[in-house]
Design a protein around this motif. Structure first.
Motif, PDB file in Angstrom:
ATOM      1  N   THR A  45      31.947  -6.177   3.565  1.00 53.18           N
ATOM      2  CA  THR A  45      32.870  -7.279   5.007  1.00 53.18           C
ATOM      3  C   THR A  45      34.632  -6.632   4.699  1.00 53.18           C
ATOM      4  O   THR A  45      35.014  -7.975   4.981  1.00 53.18           O
ATOM      5  CB  THR A  45      32.883  -8.430   3.561  1.00 53.18           C
ATOM      6  N   TRP A  62      20.374  -4.750  11.989  1.00 49.66           N
ATOM      7  CA  TRP A  62      21.501  -4.787  11.026  1.00 49.66           C
ATOM      8  C   TRP A  62      20.491  -5.637   9.760  1.00 49.66           C
ATOM      9  O   TRP A  62      21.419  -6.190   8.779  1.00 49.66           O
ATOM     10  CB  TRP A  62      22.226  -6.076  12.375  1.00 49.66           C
ATOM     11  N   LYS A  71      21.613  -5.396   6.006  1.00 43.38           N
ATOM     12  CA  LYS A  71      21.857  -6.856   5.796  1.00 43.38           C
ATOM     13  C   LYS A  71      20.913  -7.243   4.117  1.00 43.38           C
ATOM     14  O   LYS A  71      21.379  -7.456   3.491  1.00 43.38           O
ATOM     15  CB  LYS A  71      22.408  -7.907   6.597  1.00 43.38           C
ATOM     16  N   TYR A  72      19.935  -7.044   4.332  1.00 42.31           N
ATOM     17  CA  TYR A  72      18.401  -7.292   3.346  1.00 42.31           C
ATOM     18  C   TYR A  72      19.364  -6.192   2.366  1.00 42.31           C
ATOM     19  O   TYR A  72      18.555  -6.635   1.048  1.00 42.31           O
ATOM     20  CB  TYR A  72      17.609  -6.973   4.133  1.00 42.31           C
ATOM     21  N   TYR A 108      21.646  -5.470   1.197  1.00 39.49           N
ATOM     22  CA  TYR A 108      23.070  -5.469   0.666  1.00 39.49           C
ATOM     23  C   TYR A 108      23.271  -7.321   0.160  1.00 39.49           C
ATOM     24  O   TYR A 108      24.091  -7.613  -1.005  1.00 39.49           O
ATOM     25  CB  TYR A 108      24.251  -5.464   1.233  1.00 39.49           C
ATOM     26  N   ASP A 109      21.875  -8.126   0.222  1.00 45.53           N
ATOM     27  CA  ASP A 109      21.514  -9.039  -0.129  1.00 45.53           C
ATOM     28  C   ASP A 109      21.238  -8.856  -2.005  1.00 45.53           C
ATOM     29  O   ASP A 109      20.431  -8.121  -1.708  1.00 45.53           O
ATOM     30  CB  ASP A 109      20.802  -9.724   0.649  1.00 45.53           C
ATOM     31  N   SER A 158      23.578 -14.375  -1.140  1.00 45.45           N
ATOM     32  CA  SER A 158      23.322 -12.764   0.437  1.00 45.45           C
ATOM     33  C   SER A 158      24.673 -12.738   0.651  1.00 45.45           C
ATOM     34  O   SER A 158      25.905 -13.592   1.023  1.00 45.45           O
ATOM     35  CB  SER A 158      22.641 -14.323   1.376  1.00 45.45           C
ATOM     36  N   VAL A 159      24.446 -11.678   1.399  1.00 39.10           N
ATOM     37  CA  VAL A 159      25.922 -11.761   1.786  1.00 39.10           C
ATOM     38  C   VAL A 159      26.312 -12.416   3.642  1.00 39.10           C
ATOM     39  O   VAL A 159      25.400 -12.870   4.453  1.00 39.10           O
ATOM     40  CB  VAL A 159      25.666 -10.253   2.866  1.00 39.10           C
ATOM     41  N   LEU A 217      29.054  -9.454   7.806  1.00 39.16           N
ATOM     42  CA  LEU A 217      29.075  -7.981   7.928  1.00 39.16           C
ATOM     43  C   LEU A 217      30.288  -7.245   8.858  1.00 39.16           C
ATOM     44  O   LEU A 217      29.861  -8.107   9.743  1.00 39.16           O
ATOM     45  CB  LEU A 217      27.584  -7.066   8.196  1.00 39.16           C
TER      46      LEU A 217
END
Length: 248
Positions: free
Chosen positions: A142, A182, A186-187, A189-190, A196-197, A200
């Motif tokens: 983030t 992307w 994201k998946y 890092y969720d 959930s994120v 990003l």
């Protein structure tokens, strides 16, 4: 005392690549063997016995002080990650007071007795173990892994204690972005539907030495994919040419 969250962030992030290896000494173990192991941050040597007390200091600071700080709580809310005391099941209030069967995302699930914290043979409480990696990962992706925030989360020893992990996670983020798109990044890092994120950001305050170190390690991984390891390991120039060929 000025809060680290209100102080100005530095213009550039000083990575270990630019500053040299974080640990240069090699402590000896009880058997007389060197404690040096491959550095997770990519530096020549990593003294695990020198690093571990600093990491434990960061854990204690995070649990005993940081998670109860308004600034840390605000950042955690923004990046949508629960602090240990906020876990819905068996929250952890401090480093010596785990509640039974902690099941938060960074907890080490041990059968803690309901009568109180575990004691060692000298009658001292055994510190609870909570992984700092999920928090470091979320700060990195983030763009919140600035010096002031890292200090606010992990204390004065953060460079020595979580610095190598921080650098590893920055490199892992670069690798994830290079590997997949992307949505898949994201998946990966969720952490859960509830954590959930939220967003990003591209890696922040990147130094040239950090990019070059990541390129070298990425080339080594490509060689691994082709079983070019051990006696078949290519030299640095061959790795660079192979990486360039795959990208073209």
């Amino acid at each position: 005392m000025t809060s680290p969250f209100t102080s100005a962030f530095p213009q550039g992030y000083p990575t270990f690549h630019a500053r040299g290896p974080p640990f240069t000494g090699a402590a000896s173990s009880s058997s007389g063997e060197s404690s040096s192991v491959p550095n997770p941050s990519g530096a020549p040597q990593f003294d695990i016995f020198d690093w571990h007390p600093a990491y434990q200091s960061c854990q204690r600071y995070f649990l005993d002080h940081a998670q109860h700080d308004n600034g840390v709580q605000a950042v955690a809310a923004l990046i949508n990650i629960c602090l240990p005391f906020q876990w819905s099941t068996s929250p952890i209030i401090n480093s010596t007071g785990p509640l039974p069967h902690a099941t938060g995302p960074g907890s080490y699930n041990m059968p803690w007795p309901r009568s109180g914290p575990v004691m060692n043979t000298r009658g001292q409480p055994v510190p609870v173990w909570v992984s700092l990696v999920p928090y470091i990962r979320r700060l990195v992706i983030t763009g919140m892994d600035r010096e002031g925030v890292m200090h606010g989360f992990f204390g004065d020893d953060w460079r020595k204690g979580v610095g190598p992990v921080h650098e590893c996670e920055r490199r892992n983020y670069l690798f994830a972005a290079k590997s997949v798109g992307w949505a898949k990044v994201k998946y990966q890092y969720d952490m859960s539907p509830h954590e959930s994120v939220p967003f990003l950001k591209p890696l922040q305050d990147v130094q040239l030495a950090e990019i070059e170190g990541a390129e070298k390690t990425w080339s080594q991984w490509l060689a691994m994919e082709d079983w070019m390891v051990g006696p078949r390991a290519p030299d640095v120039e061959d790795q660079a040419r192979e990486a360039s060929r795959r990208e073209s």
